[in-house]
Scaffold this motif. Structure first.
Motif, mmCIF file in Angstrom:
data_model
loop_
_atom_site.group_PDB
_atom_site.id
_atom_site.type_symbol
_atom_site.label_atom_id
_atom_site.label_comp_id
_atom_site.label_asym_id
_atom_site.label_seq_id
_atom_site.Cartn_x
_atom_site.Cartn_y
_atom_site.Cartn_z
ATOM 1 N N GLY A 86 -132.481 35.327 -97.931
ATOM 2 C CA GLY A 86 -132.288 34.930 -99.317
ATOM 3 C C GLY A 86 -130.826 34.785 -99.679
ATOM 4 N N ALA A 87 -129.991 35.680 -99.152
ATOM 5 C CA ALA A 87 -128.554 35.597 -99.434
ATOM 6 C C ALA A 87 -127.948 34.341 -98.828
ATOM 7 N N ARG A 88 -128.429 33.957 -97.653
ATOM 8 C CA ARG A 88 -127.915 32.745 -97.002
ATOM 9 C C ARG A 88 -128.239 31.511 -97.841
ATOM 10 N N ILE A 89 -129.427 31.456 -98.408
ATOM 11 C CA ILE A 89 -129.818 30.308 -99.233
ATOM 12 C C ILE A 89 -129.063 30.317 -100.561
ATOM 13 N N ARG A 90 -128.921 31.481 -101.137
ATOM 14 C CA ARG A 90 -128.152 31.598 -102.387
ATOM 15 C C ARG A 90 -126.717 31.129 -102.169
ATOM 16 N N ASP A 91 -126.104 31.608 -101.092
ATOM 17 C CA ASP A 91 -124.725 31.209 -100.808
ATOM 18 C C ASP A 91 -124.643 29.712 -100.510
ATOM 19 N N GLY A 92 -125.657 29.177 -99.824
ATOM 20 C CA GLY A 92 -125.685 27.747 -99.545
ATOM 21 C C GLY A 92 -125.769 26.920 -100.810
ATOM 22 N N TYR A 93 -126.519 27.421 -101.787
ATOM 23 C CA TYR A 93 -126.606 26.737 -103.080
ATOM 24 C C TYR A 93 -125.233 26.674 -103.743
ATOM 25 N N PHE A 94 -124.538 27.804 -103.768
ATOM 26 C CA PHE A 94 -123.219 27.821 -104.399
ATOM 27 C C PHE A 94 -122.209 26.959 -103.631
ATOM 28 N N ASN A 95 -122.401 26.852 -102.323
ATOM 29 C CA ASN A 95 -121.480 26.066 -101.493
ATOM 30 C C ASN A 95 -121.857 24.594 -101.399
ATOM 31 N N GLY A 96 -122.973 24.222 -102.023
ATOM 32 C CA GLY A 96 -123.407 22.829 -101.985
ATOM 33 C C GLY A 96 -124.055 22.416 -100.686
ATOM 34 N N THR A 97 -124.560 23.386 -99.915
ATOM 35 C CA THR A 97 -125.230 23.064 -98.655
ATOM 36 C C THR A 97 -126.534 22.324 -98.921
ATOM 37 N N ALA A 98 -126.751 21.239 -98.201
ATOM 38 C CA ALA A 98 -127.979 20.458 -98.357
ATOM 39 C C ALA A 98 -128.297 19.758 -97.043
ATOM 40 N N ALA A 99 -129.510 19.226 -96.968
ATOM 41 C CA ALA A 99 -129.933 18.544 -95.744
ATOM 42 C C ALA A 99 -130.483 17.163 -96.086
ATOM 43 N N TRP A 100 -129.782 16.431 -96.958
ATOM 44 C CA TRP A 100 -130.247 15.097 -97.344
ATOM 45 C C TRP A 100 -130.320 14.208 -96.102
ATOM 46 N N CYS A 101 -131.370 13.419 -96.033
ATOM 47 C CA CYS A 101 -131.591 12.627 -94.817
ATOM 48 C C CYS A 101 -131.479 11.124 -95.100
ATOM 49 N N ALA A 102 -131.500 10.345 -94.034
ATOM 50 C CA ALA A 102 -131.420 8.888 -94.134
ATOM 51 C C ALA A 102 -132.715 8.308 -94.692
ATOM 52 N N PHE A 103 -132.644 7.039 -95.100
ATOM 53 C CA PHE A 103 -133.784 6.401 -95.778
ATOM 54 C C PHE A 103 -135.040 6.373 -94.921
ATOM 55 N N ASP A 104 -134.875 6.297 -93.599
ATOM 56 C CA ASP A 104 -136.034 6.187 -92.722
ATOM 57 C C ASP A 104 -136.520 7.543 -92.210
ATOM 58 N N GLU A 105 -136.010 8.621 -92.797
ATOM 59 C CA GLU A 105 -136.439 9.963 -92.403
ATOM 60 C C GLU A 105 -137.023 10.739 -93.583
ATOM 61 N N ILE A 106 -137.229 10.039 -94.706
ATOM 62 C CA ILE A 106 -137.758 10.687 -95.914
ATOM 63 C C ILE A 106 -139.147 11.261 -95.619
ATOM 64 N N GLY A 107 -139.394 12.487 -96.103
ATOM 65 C CA GLY A 107 -140.690 13.124 -95.902
ATOM 66 C C GLY A 107 -141.740 12.607 -96.864
ATOM 67 N N SER A 108 -142.976 13.041 -96.646
ATOM 68 C CA SER A 108 -144.095 12.628 -97.499
ATOM 69 C C SER A 108 -144.751 13.870 -98.105
ATOM 70 N N THR A 109 -145.575 13.638 -99.112
ATOM 71 C CA THR A 109 -146.269 14.725 -99.802
ATOM 72 C C THR A 109 -147.761 14.465 -99.805
ATOM 73 N N HIS A 110 -148.548 15.503 -99.499
ATOM 74 C CA HIS A 110 -149.990 15.365 -99.657
ATOM 75 C C HIS A 110 -150.546 16.613 -100.330
ATOM 76 N N ARG A 111 -151.599 16.425 -101.094
ATOM 77 C CA ARG A 111 -152.217 17.508 -101.865
ATOM 78 C C ARG A 111 -153.192 18.266 -100.976
ATOM 79 N N ASP A 112 -153.123 19.570 -100.996
ATOM 80 C CA ASP A 112 -154.078 20.397 -100.253
ATOM 81 C C ASP A 112 -155.400 20.428 -101.016
ATOM 82 N N ASN A 113 -156.495 20.129 -100.313
ATOM 83 C CA ASN A 113 -157.793 20.017 -100.979
ATOM 84 C C ASN A 113 -158.307 21.351 -101.509
#
Length: 448
Positions: A121-148
């Motif tokens: 949790g501390a690593r993620i909190r610190d990453g938020y303050f440091n602007g850490t992100a994993a934005w990807c290229a247009f052809d690597e965008i993920g998808s969303t599906h609803r769990d039934n």
């Protein structure tokens, strides 16, 4: 303006003020950057701002190249089970627990289905303050599906911990108050599967709370009267994300949240869950520990916080655990506080003993907890602790999570809150008057 609370367990703030879609997106982007590859489960409680934040968070995770499993409205412990069931890399629960309607928040889960430990949790909190992100290229965008059906796995795990046929034979009449949070969907389904005649109050997850959302005695007076008037044998009262459970007996008496864990521990000992210690936190009533000791089982106390309880349970192969805010943790279901575990196992205890809830509660060790809080700067705590140690020199002292002072028949805890800019004073003794007197003395030592 209230501050945004960011800790190792997540974040919480007022929507549109301290918590905006931008903040939520950057926070989960840091999360996505710090966990292994794989899909991420996203759920939410019933709050009106949940759909908006959910859409933003799922879009942000997609933009980090993550596939998202949309659980919709689901209880916090359900998300923990679902992460494991779907072999996900982690989970995001959108909830502000018992905070008022303007608030919402984010709680994060690892791939094991438990709330993140302090280091992660501390690593993620610190990453938020440091602007850490994993934005990807247009052809690597993920998808969303609803769990039934995000609830079925959780339901099956809870039922597997009890004697379902025995409970069904009782045909209990019960009331469940979900207060328009996330608990009504699985709660009603669970109780009906146990053969109960169910009166469901606030089952629809609209987020339009019928009463103040924290399940305390003052907030449940109307529900308590309804339990007594409807001739139900028990009333189950959940907080909005359904990881906490308060109980009301057949006479309309508020049994409370501390008794929830103590009754679950009583039942665990009764069915032979004695092959390891139990774990409770430093602010939890000694009732559970006394019950465990009667069965030769050791009690360990962790720092306050679900993640800390889970850490100690795992490290010590605990047979059971939980927090006194109505959150039993059964390793057989998951290392998450769970109101559904509480409901099923208390009904099982009633069925096994043939005793009403009022009698079972009266047979618990009779102790009283008193709580106060004060607005004190965290920087003042070391000096405050020194004054307390000098004044209560006859106590056994434990530090690491504030200052905990233990005597043979009572204890006092003074600690800074993890979620609010306040200091909490909590004491337990044989009478409320004695517990209050301990808090009063401690309060008098807060300022030199």
């Amino acid at each position: 303006m209230s501050k945004l609370i960011i800790s190792v367990s997540g974040l919480r703030g007022i929507v549109g003020e301290t918590l905006t879609p931008d903040i939520a997106c950057r926070f989960v982007a840091s999360f996505a950057a710090s966990i292994p590859p794989g899909p991420i489960v996203v759920g939410r409680d019933g709050r009106t701002t949940g759909p908006m934040l959910g859409a933003a968070i799922m879009a942000a995770l997609n933009a980090c190249g993550r596939d998202v499993i949309d659980a919709g409205v689901a209880a916090t412990p359900t998300i923990g089970v679902l992460v494991r069931e779907r072999s996900a890399a982690g989970g995001v629960q959108i909830s502000a627990s018992h905070n008022p309607p303007p608030y919402n928040g984010i709680k994060l889960f690892g791939s094991s289905g438990r709330v993140l430990d302090a280091e992660s949790g501390a690593r993620i909190r610190d990453g938020y303050f440091n602007g850490t992100a994993a934005w990807c290229a247009f052809d690597e965008i993920g998808s969303t599906h609803r769990d039934n059906d995000p609830h079925v796995g959780h339901l099956e795990k809870v039922l597997a911990t009890i004697d379902v046929d025995l409970v069904r034979k009782q045909a209990f009449s019960v009331l469940i108050d979900s207060n328009h949070g996330a608990g009504g969907i699985l709660g009603k389904r669970l109780l009906e599967s146990l053969g109960c005649d169910v009166e469901a109050v606030g089952a629809e997850p609209t987020g339009l709370f019928a009463h103040v959302p924290e399940p305390t005695a003052d907030n449940l007076t109307g529900v308590a009267s309804r339990v007594a008037g409807s001739k139900c044998v028990i009333g189950f009262c959940q907080d909005p994300d359904a990881d906490r459970l308060a109980l009301i007996d057949e006479n309309g008496r508020y049994i409370g949240e501390e008794a929830t864990l103590a009754l679950c521990v009583t039942r665990a000992m009764m069915v032979g869950r004695t092959d390891g210690p139990i774990v409770i936190n430093g602010a939890t009533s000694s009732m559970s520990g006394i019950v465990a000791k009667q069965h030769g089982v050791e009690t360990l106390r962790s720092s306050v916080g679900e993640a800390n309880v889970a850490d100690m349970m795992i490290a010590n192969q605990a047979s059971y655990g939980g927090e006194g805010n109505g959150g039993p943790i059964d390793p057989a279901v998951g290392y998450v506080r769970d109101s559904f575990v509480g409901m099923a196992q208390v009904l099982d205890l009633m069925a096994r003993t043939g005793k009403p809830l009022s009698q079972l509660a009266d047979e618990l060790p009779q102790l009283a907890i008193y709580k106060e809080k004060a607005e004190i700067s965290v920087e003042q705590l070391p000096a405050i602790f020194q004054r307390l140690l000098e004044h209560f020199s006859d106590a056994q002292a434990q530090t690491g999570d504030g200052l905990r002072l233990q005597w043979d028949d009572c204890w006092l805890l003074v600690r800074g809150s993890n979620t609010e800019p306040i200091v909490r004073l909590i004491a337990e003794a044989e009478t409320e008057a004695k517990a209050k007197a301990m808090c009063d003395v401690a309060a008098g030592l807060l300022n030199p």
